[in-house]
Design an enzyme around this catalytic site. Structure first.
Site, PDB file in Angstrom:
ATOM      1  N   HIS A 178      -9.670   1.232   4.763  1.00  0.00           N
ATOM      2  CA  HIS A 178      -8.399   1.465   5.457  1.00  0.00           C
ATOM      3  C   HIS A 178      -8.645   2.467   6.587  1.00  0.00           C
ATOM      4  O   HIS A 178      -9.467   3.387   6.444  1.00  0.00           O
ATOM      5  CB  HIS A 178      -7.354   2.012   4.473  1.00  0.00           C
ATOM      6  CG  HIS A 178      -5.993   2.050   5.077  1.00  0.00           C
ATOM      7  ND1 HIS A 178      -5.589   3.062   5.916  1.00  0.00           N
ATOM      8  CD2 HIS A 178      -4.953   1.190   4.999  1.00  0.00           C
ATOM      9  CE1 HIS A 178      -4.350   2.820   6.325  1.00  0.00           C
ATOM     10  NE2 HIS A 178      -3.938   1.679   5.779  1.00  0.00           N
ATOM     11  N   GLY A 184       2.253   2.801  10.672  1.00  0.00           N
ATOM     12  CA  GLY A 184       3.185   3.906  10.470  1.00  0.00           C
ATOM     13  C   GLY A 184       3.920   4.334  11.735  1.00  0.00           C
ATOM     14  O   GLY A 184       4.577   5.370  11.749  1.00  0.00           O
ATOM     15  N   GLU A 216      -5.515  -4.486  10.814  1.00  0.00           N
ATOM     16  CA  GLU A 216      -4.523  -3.425  10.938  1.00  0.00           C
ATOM     17  C   GLU A 216      -4.810  -2.607  12.194  1.00  0.00           C
ATOM     18  O   GLU A 216      -5.611  -1.646  12.150  1.00  0.00           O
ATOM     19  CB  GLU A 216      -4.583  -2.499   9.722  1.00  0.00           C
ATOM     20  CG  GLU A 216      -4.206  -3.173   8.429  1.00  0.00           C
ATOM     21  CD  GLU A 216      -3.599  -2.171   7.447  1.00  0.00           C
ATOM     22  OE1 GLU A 216      -2.478  -2.408   7.000  1.00  0.00           O
ATOM     23  OE2 GLU A 216      -4.241  -1.146   7.155  1.00  0.00           O
ATOM     24  N   ASN A 250       0.874  -1.177   0.000  1.00  0.00           N
ATOM     25  CA  ASN A 250       0.000   0.000   0.000  1.00  0.00           C
ATOM     26  C   ASN A 250       0.912   1.228   0.000  1.00  0.00           C
ATOM     27  O   ASN A 250       1.455   1.599   1.026  1.00  0.00           O
ATOM     28  CB  ASN A 250      -0.892  -0.026   1.252  1.00  0.00           C
ATOM     29  CG  ASN A 250      -1.734   1.226   1.385  1.00  0.00           C
ATOM     30  OD1 ASN A 250      -1.828   2.029   0.452  1.00  0.00           O
ATOM     31  ND2 ASN A 250      -2.354   1.407   2.544  1.00  0.00           N
ATOM     32  N   LYS A 304       0.132   4.225  -0.397  1.00  0.00           N
ATOM     33  CA  LYS A 304      -0.552   5.437   0.111  1.00  0.00           C
ATOM     34  C   LYS A 304      -0.291   6.603  -0.854  1.00  0.00           C
ATOM     35  O   LYS A 304      -0.126   6.374  -2.051  1.00  0.00           O
ATOM     36  CB  LYS A 304      -0.114   5.733   1.533  1.00  0.00           C
ATOM     37  CG  LYS A 304      -0.233   4.495   2.431  1.00  0.00           C
ATOM     38  CD  LYS A 304      -0.124   4.766   3.894  1.00  0.00           C
ATOM     39  CE  LYS A 304      -0.289   3.474   4.653  1.00  0.00           C
ATOM     40  NZ  LYS A 304      -0.319   3.629   6.086  1.00  0.00           N
ATOM     41  N   SER A 327       3.219  -1.561  10.389  1.00  0.00           N
ATOM     42  CA  SER A 327       4.673  -1.561  10.614  1.00  0.00           C
ATOM     43  C   SER A 327       5.338  -2.907  10.343  1.00  0.00           C
ATOM     44  O   SER A 327       6.257  -3.305  11.051  1.00  0.00           O
ATOM     45  CB  SER A 327       4.996  -1.095  12.042  1.00  0.00           C
ATOM     46  OG  SER A 327       4.603   0.259  12.211  1.00  0.00           O
ATOM     47  N   GLU A 355      -7.105   4.957   7.536  1.00  0.00           N
ATOM     48  CA  GLU A 355      -6.916   6.365   7.155  1.00  0.00           C
ATOM     49  C   GLU A 355      -8.151   6.901   6.424  1.00  0.00           C
ATOM     50  O   GLU A 355      -8.476   8.078   6.526  1.00  0.00           O
ATOM     51  CB  GLU A 355      -5.628   6.511   6.313  1.00  0.00           C
ATOM     52  CG  GLU A 355      -4.396   6.370   7.203  1.00  0.00           C
ATOM     53  CD  GLU A 355      -3.161   5.790   6.519  1.00  0.00           C
ATOM     54  OE1 GLU A 355      -3.114   5.746   5.285  1.00  0.00           O
ATOM     55  OE2 GLU A 355      -2.253   5.359   7.258  1.00  0.00           O
TER      56      GLU A 355
END
Ligand code: PGA
Length: 248
Positions: A92, A167, A161, A8, A10, A206, A94
């Site tokens: 996701h 991150g 996730e 991904n 992003k 991560s 985000e």
């Protein structure tokens, strides 16, 4: 089930970075028994398609919750198929956080993705406070129930996730991931029945070359969704290689 390793990217990269990635990728050896998907920003889909070998599949990071129409800035699942995608990430954290996406919208996107012929990668995961309060199982169960409403079990992948691991450099421990994957698989069995065994559950948050092997060694972890470490071809390749050996 062969390991599934999804990149991904992003909102990172550039056309020049796609070329560099592909060039480096050309010199690595990836075993056959691992499925690799790259999800670049929409505008680089065709560049990735052209630059990467055919065995690397293409995915998008999101799709619209509508089939077509006046939805400025959105990209429909059918368009992704035309652009060479076989996969799409939906829900996701985000998107859930910065675009206020609800479970209901995620389910709608997943349904449209499947109707278009894409495999939907539905993301779930708890926030730090929810884990600290011991609510992670409950939170993820509710996300699954809402985000999978009306979604077929074929062409479906669930990505666990935990938001606190994304991150941050602090991956869930193999034990934490293993436990949650077991819980998710139980939830999927309740939702879909015994056939839910075929739904891969992959881990994201991560994942790095150094931590990938111990994650893939867990029985309930069927692959990885990789953000930061997928931007660089060598580290993504190392994770993919760990995915192949972890399933042997
Ligand atoms: P990360 O991102 O690997 O950079 O933590 C994973 C993801 O958000 O899919």
């Amino acid at each position: 089930m062969s390991a599934l390793v999804i990149a991904n990217w992003k909102m990172n990269g550039a056309l020049s970075a796609v070329e560099v990635f592909a060039e480096t990728w050309g010199s690595v050896v990836i075993p056959n028994d691992v499925q690799i998907v790259i999800c670049p920003p929409y505008v680089y889909l065709s560049a990735v398609r052209e630059a990467m070998p055919r065995e690397v599949q293409l995915g998008a990071q999101d799709c619209a919750g509508h089939k077509a129409g006046a939805f400025t800035g959105e990209v429909a699942a059918d368009m992704l198929v035309e652009s060479g995608c076989a996969w799409v990430i939906v829900g996701h954290s985000e998107r859930r956080q910065y675009h206020a996406e609800t479970d209901e919208l995620v389910a709608q996107k997943a349904q449209l993705a499947q109707e278009a012929g894409l495999c939907a990668v539905v993301c779930v995961g708890e926030q730090l406070g929810q884990r600290e309060a011991g609510e992670h199982q409950q939170v993820v169960a509710a996300q699954l129930a809402g985000s999978l409403d009306g979604v077929d079990l074929k062409n479906l992948v669930v990505a666990y996730e935990p938001v606190w691991a994304i991150g941050t450099g602090h991956s869930a421990s193999p034990q934490q991931a293993e436990d949650m994957h077991r819980w998710i698989k139980d939830c999927l069995m309740k939702h879909y029945g015994a056939d839910a065994q075929q739904i891969p559950v992959i881990y994201g948050g991560s994942v790095k070359p150094e931590t990938a092997a111990e994650l893939f060694a867990c029985e309930t972890i069927d692959g990885a969704l990789v953000g930061g470490a997928s931007l660089e071809a060598t580290s993504f390749a190392e994770i993919a290689q760990a995915g192949a050996s972890g399933r042997n």
